[in-house]
Design an enzyme around this catalytic site. Structure first.
Site, short mmCIF file in Angstrom:
data_model
loop_
_atom_site.label_atom_id
_atom_site.label_comp_id
_atom_site.label_asym_id
_atom_site.label_seq_id
_atom_site.Cartn_x
_atom_site.Cartn_y
_atom_site.Cartn_z
N TYR A 98 -6.55 1.31 -6.89
CA TYR A 98 -5.13 1.70 -6.77
C TYR A 98 -4.89 2.09 -7.98
O TYR A 98 -5.57 2.43 -9.09
CB TYR A 98 -4.40 0.53 -6.34
CG TYR A 98 -2.93 0.42 -5.86
CD1 TYR A 98 -2.70 1.27 -4.93
CD2 TYR A 98 -2.14 0.02 -6.76
CE1 TYR A 98 -1.28 1.53 -4.49
CE2 TYR A 98 -0.59 0.12 -6.51
CZ TYR A 98 -0.29 0.86 -5.24
OH TYR A 98 1.15 1.16 -5.06
N ARG A 151 3.46 15.45 -3.61
CA ARG A 151 3.68 14.81 -4.76
C ARG A 151 2.95 13.57 -4.83
O ARG A 151 3.33 12.45 -4.34
CB ARG A 151 5.26 14.53 -4.57
CG ARG A 151 5.74 14.20 -5.98
CD ARG A 151 5.40 12.67 -6.63
NE ARG A 151 6.36 11.72 -5.94
CZ ARG A 151 5.90 10.45 -5.61
NH1 ARG A 151 4.74 9.97 -5.99
NH2 ARG A 151 6.47 9.61 -4.89
N LYS A 169 -3.66 2.87 -0.40
CA LYS A 169 -2.59 2.01 -0.04
C LYS A 169 -3.08 1.05 1.16
O LYS A 169 -2.75 0.12 1.15
CB LYS A 169 -1.23 3.04 0.34
CG LYS A 169 -0.92 3.59 -0.60
CD LYS A 169 0.43 2.95 -1.39
CE LYS A 169 0.84 3.69 -2.57
NZ LYS A 169 1.92 3.13 -3.30
N GLU A 240 3.98 8.51 2.61
CA GLU A 240 3.47 8.18 1.21
C GLU A 240 3.58 9.60 0.37
O GLU A 240 2.51 10.28 1.10
CB GLU A 240 2.32 7.21 1.22
CG GLU A 240 1.94 6.92 -0.22
CD GLU A 240 2.95 5.78 -0.73
OE1 GLU A 240 2.97 4.91 -0.14
OE2 GLU A 240 3.18 5.88 -2.06
N ASP A 241 4.08 9.85 -0.48
CA ASP A 241 3.81 10.85 -1.53
C ASP A 241 3.88 12.09 -1.22
O ASP A 241 3.08 13.17 -1.31
CB ASP A 241 2.41 10.53 -2.44
CG ASP A 241 2.48 9.38 -3.31
OD1 ASP A 241 3.52 8.59 -3.41
OD2 ASP A 241 1.44 9.27 -4.10
N ASP A 264 7.74 5.35 -0.96
CA ASP A 264 7.99 5.89 -1.98
C ASP A 264 9.73 5.59 -2.03
O ASP A 264 10.26 5.35 -3.31
CB ASP A 264 7.86 7.54 -2.49
CG ASP A 264 6.39 7.60 -2.47
OD1 ASP A 264 5.80 7.00 -3.40
OD2 ASP A 264 5.97 8.22 -1.64
O1 LIG Z 1 1.16 4.36 -5.87
C1 LIG Z 1 1.92 3.82 -6.65
O2 LIG Z 1 1.36 3.19 -7.82
C2 LIG Z 1 3.47 3.96 -6.61
C3 LIG Z 1 4.06 4.90 -5.85
O3 LIG Z 1 4.22 4.90 -4.72
C4 LIG Z 1 4.13 6.39 -6.44
O4 LIG Z 1 3.97 6.45 -7.91
O5 LIG Z 1 4.01 7.34 -5.55
MG LIG Z 2 3.75 6.78 -3.75
#
Ligand SMILES: O=C([O-])CC(=O)C(=O)O
Ligand SMILES: [Mg+2]
Length: 548
Positions: A98, A151, A169, A240-241, A264
């Site tokens: 991670y 992103r 994740k 996510e992202d 996020d």
């Molecule tokens: O993944 C991580 O460490 C935290 C997060 O969700 C991001 O920065 O998009």
């Molecule tokens: Mg993220």
């Protein structure tokens, strides 16, 4: 919960199935029964001995990216061993599978690629996404983590190289909350990428095109969400992202009709709120009396602000009063009403004030007690900024949350505030020794929220994930930081205890869902025993599986 070797899956096929492979731990009887004789070295080993060998391999690697590559391959060979390793020392291994190493891995994802994992659903599959999802070999998928790569962390748009994130994740759902791995599915929506350098890279593995116009993307995402609901009816969609505006738009579109959440926005908000709850316990001050300044006004700033507003409302403020306690600045300056570039979501935090790009001047004017960095601008909290916060506040709360480059390091925050800062960052900084005291900087990362939330959702099967549930997740986490830890400035429980912490959070969230009519399964007598009964344990089944 571990699967026994399937009848019919024999010999080499069994060794090649990561969910069932035990490698050198297959016993002599199993080797005879399942056609494995001669296919393995003579010694029969325990899982613990196998973990020891993995530890030695990892020690011998030159850097963490090589360790990431090794662990990814281990997961492809032997899932039980992979999780046993991760869960044996999360503080050591989580930073590899991670953040922060995962960021490095994503940057070079197409280059370090070895074999597929999860699903890649591309724009070219429009019209047949449900059929594509049925290619996945598991029928009862219960959580999908999906990205467009728009992103990734602080790395911008990296297209399908972002696939490392859903994979990582979901591995934490299992490693940190014991969600059975076969219930999880990482998905990359390949919509192309704005990243021209990647499109020009001959080893890049995604579509070599720009993302489509918004209306086309909306149709594609709509088809994907409907397909998930048709093919995996009990599945929660974890976004996510995504590019910030997409993240906000799709969460708004789906949160009231689909079991989903955006990590996020909501996960980051919850972990930030949890840290603030702990910090304010140390300061013995209510949230509703704080003034909060955000550097950064993107999706995580907005998600956190919206959750803080709900939490302040719970303490008796009106929505307008709560919003008035929050100020934002971004790369284009103070968020104020004359700015023409603001979104509707940003506009509610645009309070009348003269335009400025000066963070120090804004701190002097607003006098915030809490400073939160979600700017991706590493180093933006300079000595002047931290010292100013420490001049205004006895215990300034300073959360530089950008990943991988924090707005200030832990050492800087403690040094520049005479050790008075209540500090947490998005990345883990080492302990800081100062004047005889040792400070333990917390990591305000959403991995303190999403695994436990995921386990609770897996168990209680709500129809939706509400803001109230997200706030409950923050309290569940904050309540696990005991007084002794608070005395050392720790705002989060230690990473080494992540599994126990997340399971406790999951129990509390499940209870909340039963209490509030959100769960769709019958309420068990003992919620903890019920949840623990469905958690994954990385172990080889003792009882001999059926003869093939
Ligand atoms: O993944 C991580 O460490 C935290 C997060 O969700 C991001 O920065 O998009
Ligand atoms: Mg993220």
């Amino acid at each position: 919960m571990n699967k026994p070797a399937r009848p019919g899956l024999l010999g080499a096929a069994l060794l090649n199935d990561p969910a069932r492979n035990r490698d050198t731990a297959f016993t002599e009887a199993e080797r005879r029964a399942w056609g494995l004789e001669g296919l393995l070295p003579t010694q029969v080993e325990t899982l613990e001995r196998q973990v020891e060998r993995v530890g030695r391999h990892l020690d011998a690697k030159p850097d963490d990216l090589e360790r990431y590559i090794y662990l990814a391959a281990l997961g492809d060979r032997n899932e039980t061993l992979f999780y046993k390793v991760l869960m044996s020392d999360p503080a050591r291994y989580v930073p590899i599978v991670y953040a922060p190493t995962l960021g490095e891995a994503c940057k070079s994802f197409s280059h370090i690629y070895r074999r597929p994992r999860g699903m890649y659903v591309s724009l070219e599959m429009r019209g047949r996404i449900a059929r594509v999802l049925r290619n996945w070999p598991v029928a009862d998928v219960r959580v999908i983590c999906v990205t467009t790569g728009g992103r990734i962390l602080g790395l911008g748009d990296i297209g399908v190289n972002g696939m490392g994130i859903p994979i990582g994740k979901l591995q934490l759902y299992t490693a940190c909350a014991a969600v059975p791995p076969q219930a999880t599915l990482p998905v990359q929506l390949d919509i192309g990428t704005t990243n021209a350098a990647l499109r020009a890279d001959p080893l890049y593995l995604g579509l070599r095109r720009e993302p489509p116009p918004q209306a086309d993307l909306d149709d594609f995402v709509e088809e994907f969400v409907a397909a998930v609901q048709a093919v995996f009816p009990a599945c929660c969609i974890h976004f996510e992202d995504w590019k910030g505006t997409d993240a906000i738009r799709y969460l708004a579109r789906y949160r009231d009709r689909v079991l989903c959440y955006n990590d996020d926005i909501q996960g980051t908000a919850a972990v930030t709120l949890a840290g603030l709850i702990t910090a304010l316990r140390i300061r013995e001050a209510p949230l509703s009396e704080q003034r909060v300044l955000f550097l950064g006004a993107g999706s995580s700033a907005l998600g956190t602000s919206d959750l803080l507003v709900r939490a302040m409302q719970a303490e008796g403020l009106s929505e307008a009063e709560a919003r008035g306690r929050i100020t934002m600045m971004d790369a284009d300056g103070l968020v104020e009403p004359t700015r023409a570039d603001l979104s509707a979501e940003q506009r509610v935090y645009a309070h009348p004030a003269a335009p400025t790009r000066d963070l120090a001047a804004t701190i002097r004017r607003v006098r915030p007690s809490i400073l939160i960095g979600v700017s991706t601008a590493g180093g933006a909290f300079t000595r002047e900024i931290v010292a100013l916060m420490a001049e205004i506040n006895e215990r300034p709360v300073i959360f530089p949350l950008s990943i991988p480059h924090a707005e200030c390091t832990a050492e800087q925050a403690y040094a520049w505030s005479d050790g008075r800062a209540l500090y947490a960052a998005g990345v883990q900084f080492p302990e800081v020794a100062r004047g005889g005291a040792v400070f333990r900087p917390g990591q305000a990362n959403n991995f303190y929220i999403f695994p436990g939330l995921g386990l609770a959702v897996y168990a209680a099967r709500p129809r939706l994930i509400t803001d109230a549930l997200i706030i409950e997740a923050a309290h569940a986490l904050a309540d696990q930081v005991d007084a002794a830890a608070q005395a050392r400035g720790m705002l989060y429980p230690p990473q080494s205890q992540i599994l126990a912490v997340q399971i406790t959070s999951a129990c509390r969230l499940a209870e909340y869902m039963f209490d509030h009519g959100m769960a769709t399964v019958p309420r068990p007598e003992n919620i903890r025993a019920w949840i623990e009964g469905m958690t994954y344990e990385p172990a080889y089944d003792e009882d001999a599986p059926p003869e093939p």
